[in-house]
Design an enzyme around this catalytic site. Structure first.
Site, PDB file in Angstrom:
ATOM      1  N   GLU A   1      36.774  18.419 -21.443  1.00 11.35           N
ATOM      2  CA  GLU A   1      36.357  18.744 -22.801  1.00 11.35           C
ATOM      3  C   GLU A   1      35.002  18.130 -23.097  1.00 11.35           C
ATOM      4  O   GLU A   1      34.642  17.091 -22.550  1.00 11.35           O
ATOM      5  CB  GLU A   1      37.390  18.220 -23.800  1.00 11.35           C
ATOM      6  CG  GLU A   1      38.705  18.966 -23.667  1.00 11.35           C
ATOM      7  CD  GLU A   1      39.755  18.481 -24.637  1.00 11.35           C
ATOM      8  OE1 GLU A   1      40.844  19.043 -24.605  1.00 11.35           O
ATOM      9  OE2 GLU A   1      39.479  17.546 -25.403  1.00 11.35           O
TER      10      GLU A   1
ATOM     11  N   CYS B   1      44.261   3.274 -21.364  1.00 11.31           N
ATOM     12  CA  CYS B   1      44.224   2.547 -22.634  1.00 11.31           C
ATOM     13  C   CYS B   1      45.272   3.181 -23.558  1.00 11.31           C
ATOM     14  O   CYS B   1      45.350   4.412 -23.657  1.00 11.31           O
ATOM     15  CB  CYS B   1      42.834   2.634 -23.263  1.00 11.31           C
ATOM     16  SG  CYS B   1      41.548   1.903 -22.238  1.00 11.31           S
TER      17      CYS B   1
ATOM     18  N   GLY C   1      37.066   9.945 -19.544  1.00 14.13           N
ATOM     19  CA  GLY C   1      36.712   9.165 -18.355  1.00 14.13           C
ATOM     20  C   GLY C   1      35.960   7.879 -18.632  1.00 14.13           C
ATOM     21  O   GLY C   1      35.503   7.623 -19.747  1.00 14.13           O
ATOM     22  N   GLU C   2      35.856   7.078 -17.579  1.00 12.61           N
ATOM     23  CA  GLU C   2      35.122   5.819 -17.650  1.00 12.61           C
ATOM     24  C   GLU C   2      33.825   5.990 -16.848  1.00 12.61           C
ATOM     25  O   GLU C   2      33.850   6.005 -15.614  1.00 12.61           O
ATOM     26  CB  GLU C   2      35.994   4.683 -17.074  1.00 12.61           C
ATOM     27  CG  GLU C   2      35.267   3.380 -16.785  1.00 12.61           C
ATOM     28  CD  GLU C   2      34.472   2.819 -17.971  1.00 12.61           C
ATOM     29  OE1 GLU C   2      34.971   2.803 -19.102  1.00 12.61           O
ATOM     30  OE2 GLU C   2      33.319   2.404 -17.748  1.00 12.61           O
TER      31      GLU C   2
ATOM     32  N   SER D   1      29.315   4.359 -23.046  1.00 11.74           N
ATOM     33  CA  SER D   1      30.388   3.503 -23.533  1.00 11.74           C
ATOM     34  C   SER D   1      31.288   3.129 -22.362  1.00 11.74           C
ATOM     35  O   SER D   1      31.678   3.991 -21.573  1.00 11.74           O
ATOM     36  CB  SER D   1      31.191   4.254 -24.602  1.00 11.74           C
ATOM     37  OG  SER D   1      32.227   3.448 -25.100  1.00 11.74           O
TER      38      SER D   1
ATOM     39  N   SER E   1      33.865  -0.959 -25.373  1.00 10.58           N
ATOM     40  CA  SER E   1      35.115  -0.767 -26.111  1.00 10.58           C
ATOM     41  C   SER E   1      35.880  -2.083 -26.091  1.00 10.58           C
ATOM     42  O   SER E   1      36.478  -2.446 -25.088  1.00 10.58           O
ATOM     43  CB  SER E   1      35.946   0.334 -25.455  1.00 10.58           C
ATOM     44  OG  SER E   1      35.264   1.554 -25.567  1.00 10.58           O
TER      45      SER E   1
ATOM     46  N   HIS F   1      38.026  -3.655 -28.984  1.00 13.77           N
ATOM     47  CA  HIS F   1      39.332  -3.394 -29.624  1.00 13.77           C
ATOM     48  C   HIS F   1      40.231  -4.599 -29.863  1.00 13.77           C
ATOM     49  O   HIS F   1      41.150  -4.529 -30.681  1.00 13.77           O
ATOM     50  CB  HIS F   1      40.115  -2.302 -28.882  1.00 13.77           C
ATOM     51  CG  HIS F   1      39.350  -1.033 -28.748  1.00 13.77           C
ATOM     52  ND1 HIS F   1      38.744  -0.414 -29.817  1.00 13.77           N
ATOM     53  CD2 HIS F   1      39.022  -0.274 -27.655  1.00 13.77           C
ATOM     54  CE1 HIS F   1      38.113   0.677 -29.395  1.00 13.77           C
ATOM     55  NE2 HIS F   1      38.249   0.764 -28.093  1.00 13.77           N
TER      56      HIS F   1
ATOM     57  N   CYS G   1      37.162  10.773 -31.060  1.00 11.79           N
ATOM     58  CA  CYS G   1      37.262   9.809 -29.961  1.00 11.79           C
ATOM     59  C   CYS G   1      38.701   9.632 -29.517  1.00 11.79           C
ATOM     60  O   CYS G   1      39.593   9.460 -30.329  1.00 11.79           O
ATOM     61  CB  CYS G   1      36.783   8.441 -30.401  1.00 11.79           C
ATOM     62  SG  CYS G   1      35.066   8.377 -30.760  1.00 11.79           S
TER      63      CYS G   1
END
Ligand code: SAH
Length: 333
Positions: free
Chosen positions: A83, A107, A151-152, A183, A206, A208, A324
Site C-alpha cells: 500500500e 509492533c 515495513g522497516e 522512520s 518510533s 512509543h 499510520c
C-alpha cells in the site's frame, strides 16, 4: 523500471546513448502512463519497449480516499501487494511509501506487523510508488516523501539507499534530502550508519514508550536494541548532524501516565535537538487502546509541567484505514 536493463536493451538495439537519456527523462517526468504515449519515440521503438518492459513495476489494484488522503493497493510482479498513501494537505504533496511487503517487527499497535514479513521491496518498487502517484496527479507532483508505509526501511538497507539515490538525483525524481523523512522502529546500528552517510534526510524514531519493559512488550525490537543503546545512537546522530531528531509517540491508555511523562522528559532532555511528535493512536484490530481525549490532555499537561516541547500530529485517513499503522493489505481496502 530497471534502468540497467533498459540500457542493455537499447545497446543491443544499437541505439545511440541519447535515446536512453530521453526515455529515462520521460520515465521520471510522470507524464506518461505507457510507452505508447511517448510520441517522441518511433512507433517501432515504442512497440519494442512495451513488449520488453513495464513502465512501472507496480500496478494499481484499487484506490480509496478523498481530496486530502488517498491510499492505493499496488500489485507487484510476483502478485504480492503493498500500500502507498498520498497526502495533500500541507505545503507539499506528500507520498508515504512502503519499504517492505509486510514487516518482521510485529509492533503490537501496527497493522502491518500483524501480516508478518513477506519480502523486501526492490529500489525500483520503492521509487515506482512515487512515480505511480506522479502519473496519477500529473501535472501536480509529489514534493515530499515519508518512509512510513509498510515495513522497516532500515532492515532493507541496500535497496533503501539505492532508492534514495534515485529519488534525490537531479536526473531522477529530484526531491531534496530535506524533503525526505525516514522512520525507524529503532535499529540502533543502522541509525549510526545512517548518520555516517552525512545526508540531510530527516530521521524519525518510533519511540512509543521509555519504559524498557513495556516498550519490549509492544515493540519486540526493543529486546535487540534497548533504550540505552537506542539513546546512544540517537545522541550520535544529533551530535554529528546537528539536525533535529523526531521521536514518534502514539498515545495509548498505557503510556500516558505522569510517570511516563517524567521518563519521557528525562529521555528528551538528553539533547536540545530531540523533538517529540505525539500521534493519536489509530485503532488496529487486536492492537492497543488509544488514549481518550482526557488522557491525552492530561499527558500534555504533565509534559508542559516537565518543560517538554512537542507537536500533536493530526490524524488523517482513518476512515480509509490509510493512517499510520493501518496499512495491511490483507485486512484493508
Ligand atoms: N517501521 C518504521 C516505519 C513504519 S511505521 C517505524 O516503525 O518507524 C510509520 C509510523 O507509524 C511510525 O512512527 C509508527 O510507530 C507509526 N504507527 C504504527 N502504527 C500506528 C498506529 N496504530 N497509530 C499511530 N501510529 C502508528
Amino acid at each position: 523500471m530497471d534502468l540497467n536493463q533498459l540500457k542493455t536493451f537499447l545497446d543491443s538495439q544499437n541505439l545511440p546513448p541519447f535515446r536512453f537519456r530521453q526515455i529515462v527523462k520521460n520515465y521520471f517526468s510522470g507524464r506518461y502512463a505507457s510507452f505508447d504515449q511517448m510520441t517522441d519515440l518511433s512507433l517501432d521503438l515504442r512497440a519494442k519497449l512495451s513488449q520488453n518492459f513495464s513502465l512501472l513495476s507496480v500496478s494499481e489494484t484499487k484506490t480509496v480516499g478523498d481530496n486530502s488522503v488517498q491510499k492505493s493497493l499496488l500489485k507487484l510482479s510476483d502478485n504480492q501487494s503493498i500500500e502507498t498513501v498520498l497526502m495533500d494537505y500541507e505545503d507539499w504533496i506528500t507520498a508515504c511509501v512502503s519499504s517492505q511487503v509486510g514487516c518482521a517487527l510485529n509492533c503490537q499497535f501496527c497493522a502491518t506487523g500483524k501480516m508478518g514479513f513477506k519480502r523486501n521491496l526492490t529500489a525500483d518498487e520503492i521509487v515506482d510508488q512515487i512515480l505511480f502517484w506522479n502519473q496519477k496527479i500529473f501535472p501536480q507532483f509529489v514534493g515530499r516523501i515519508v518512509f512510513m508505509g509498510m515495513g522497516e526501511p532500515f532492515l532493507n538497507w541496500d535497496n533503501l539507499l539505492a532508492a534514495l539515490e534515485i529519488i534525490n538525483s537531479p536526473d531522477g525524481l529530484n526531491i531534496g534530502a530535506r524533503k525526505i523523512s525516514i522512520s525507524t522502529a529503532g535499529v540502533a546500528d543502522k541509525i549510526i550508519e545512517f548518520t555516517n552517510l552525512d545526508t540531510q534526510i530527516n530521521l524519525a524514531i518510533s519511540l512509543h514508550s521509555v519504559n524498557q519493559k513495556y516498550r519490549e512488550s509492544i515493540m519486540p525490537i526493543a529486546r535487540q536494541y534497548n533504550l540505552d543503546e537506542l539513546k546512544k545512537a540517537c545522541l550520535y546522530y544529533v551530535n554529528h548532524t546537528n539536525r533535529q531528531l523526531f521521536f514518534e509517540y502514539a498515545l495509548t491508555d498505557k503510556n500516558t501516565s505522569q510517570t511516563d511523562a517524567k521518563l519521557l522528559a528525562n529521555f528528551l532532555h538528553s539533547h536540545r535537538l530531540f523533538f517529540l511528535n505525539l500521534i493519536p493512536l489509530n485503532p488496529v484490530d487486536g492492537g492497543l487502546t488509544p488514549a481518550t481525549k482526557d488522557q491525552q490532555k492530561l499527558f500534555m499537561n504533565y509534559l508542559n509541567q516537565y518543560g517538554v516541547e512537542y507537536s500533536l500530529r493530526k490524524s488523517f485517513g482513518q476512515s480509509y484505514s490509510a493512517a499510520c499503522g493501518q496499512l495491511a493489505t490483507e485486512t484493508s481496502i
